[in-house]
Motif scaffolding. Structure first.
Motif, short mmCIF file in Angstrom:
data_model
loop_
_atom_site.label_atom_id
_atom_site.label_comp_id
_atom_site.label_asym_id
_atom_site.label_seq_id
_atom_site.Cartn_x
_atom_site.Cartn_y
_atom_site.Cartn_z
N LYS A 1 0.83 -1.21 0.00
CA LYS A 1 0.00 0.00 0.00
C LYS A 1 0.87 1.25 0.00
O LYS A 1 0.55 2.24 -0.68
N ASP A 2 1.96 1.22 0.75
CA ASP A 2 2.86 2.37 0.80
C ASP A 2 3.47 2.65 -0.57
O ASP A 2 3.62 3.80 -0.98
N VAL A 3 3.85 1.57 -1.27
CA VAL A 3 4.43 1.73 -2.60
C VAL A 3 3.39 2.28 -3.58
O VAL A 3 3.66 3.21 -4.35
N ARG B 1 0.83 4.01 -3.00
CA ARG B 1 0.35 5.36 -2.68
C ARG B 1 0.96 6.40 -3.60
O ARG B 1 0.36 7.44 -3.89
N ASN B 2 2.16 6.12 -4.10
CA ASN B 2 2.87 7.08 -4.95
C ASN B 2 2.72 6.81 -6.45
O ASN B 2 2.99 7.70 -7.26
N ASN B 3 2.35 5.59 -6.81
CA ASN B 3 2.32 5.27 -8.25
C ASN B 3 1.21 4.30 -8.62
O ASN B 3 1.37 3.47 -9.52
N TYR B 4 0.06 4.42 -7.95
CA TYR B 4 -1.01 3.45 -8.20
C TYR B 4 -1.44 3.45 -9.66
O TYR B 4 -1.60 2.39 -10.28
N SER C 1 9.47 -0.63 -8.68
CA SER C 1 8.64 0.35 -8.00
C SER C 1 8.94 0.43 -6.51
O SER C 1 8.72 1.47 -5.88
N ARG C 2 9.44 -0.66 -5.95
CA ARG C 2 9.78 -0.64 -4.53
C ARG C 2 10.95 0.30 -4.25
O ARG C 2 11.11 0.79 -3.13
N GLY D 1 11.66 3.08 -6.14
CA GLY D 1 11.46 4.37 -6.79
C GLY D 1 10.45 4.22 -7.91
O GLY D 1 9.86 3.15 -8.10
N THR D 2 10.21 5.27 -8.63
CA THR D 2 9.23 5.24 -9.70
C THR D 2 9.80 4.51 -10.91
O THR D 2 10.80 4.92 -11.49
#
Length: 250
Positions: A12-14, A16-19, A105-106, A108-109
């Motif tokens: 969920k944390d990951v 949150r930034n790139n769903y 993704s873990r 960074g983008t």
């Protein structure tokens, strides 16, 4: 070593930034693999269907019936060949690319283009390793369902290993995966079952909701691999040369 709650919270944390990027990757992956699979099934099913005028009591001659059966057999064979080609050349590399995106993704983008990572890095090795792994799981499943499930769990990390190092042989990737999951299979199986409620919820609206659930599922599996990878390195199942990491790439 890990808990389901921990993996899911990290996912969920990951996301949150790139769903929405993850959503696009999973959507395109599902559409491509689904469309090509449907095309192969259509060829097979259309060839095996009854031709007009072949029903009971229609008085079809033996010669005509033999010709129709031959056409059906040839169509089925073509469908099998198409399925084999797609399984070898498309599905495996696509899966490797998809999990590569979630692994990156873990850290960074990641970029959408990583969905096609499996086609850009040692493609034939990746395609061969994935095809043989899936084939072996299928053969185990022919014996009994349970052995097939166990082998599927044991080799479940092969796509992630190949996404990290596409130069590894399929045999070595399966060996590392088997060691990673040793003693963890039941927990992994329960983790998979824990998404059943989400999958049922996502099945609403003609299954469209599944596309929105998939990023959460895949991000959680990427978190699982990270934990199993740490175990492999710390216990000496694999080396850093074999598992060099998955930093975002252009």
């Amino acid at each position: 070593m890990w808990t389901r709650a921990e993996l899911k919270q990290n996912a969920k944390d990951v996301l949150r930034n790139n769903y929405w990027m993850a959503f696009a990757v999973s959507l395109v992956y599902s559409l491509i693999t689904g469309i090509v699979s449907s095309g192969s099934s259509f060829v097979n099913n259309s060839s095996s269907g009854s031709a007009p005028g072949t029903g009971a009591g229609m008085g079809v001659s033996t010669e005509v019936l033999g010709t129709l059966l031959l056409i059906a057999l040839l169509g089925s064979l073509i469908g099998l060949v198409i399925g084999f080609v797609l399984s070898f050349f498309v599905f495996g590399p696509m899966q490797v690319g998809m999990v590569r995106y979630y692994m990156e993704s873990r850290n960074g983008t990641s970029s959408f283009g990583q969905l096609f990572y499996g086609f850009k890095r040692n493609y034939m090795n990746t395609a061969t390793a994935m095809f043989l792994t899936n084939l072996f799981v299928s053969l185990w499943s022919l014996l009994l369902i349970v052995p097939g499930i166990i082998k599927g769990l044991a080799w479940s990390q092969v796509p992630y290993i190949l996404a990290e190092n596409p130069n590894l042989s399929g045999a070595r990737a399966r060996a590392i995966s088997a060691q990673m999951t040793d003693g963890q299979k039941w927990e992994i199986f329960v983790l998979q079952l824990s998404f059943l409620g989400w999958i049922l919820l996502g099945s609403l609206l003609c299954g469209i909701g599944l596309f929105f659930v998939e990023p959460y599922v895949q991000a959680t599996y990427a978190e699982l691999y990270a934990k199993l990878r740490d175990r492999a390195l710390s216990e000496g199942f694999a080396t850093l040369e074999e598992l060099p990491g998955a930093l975002p790439q252009a």
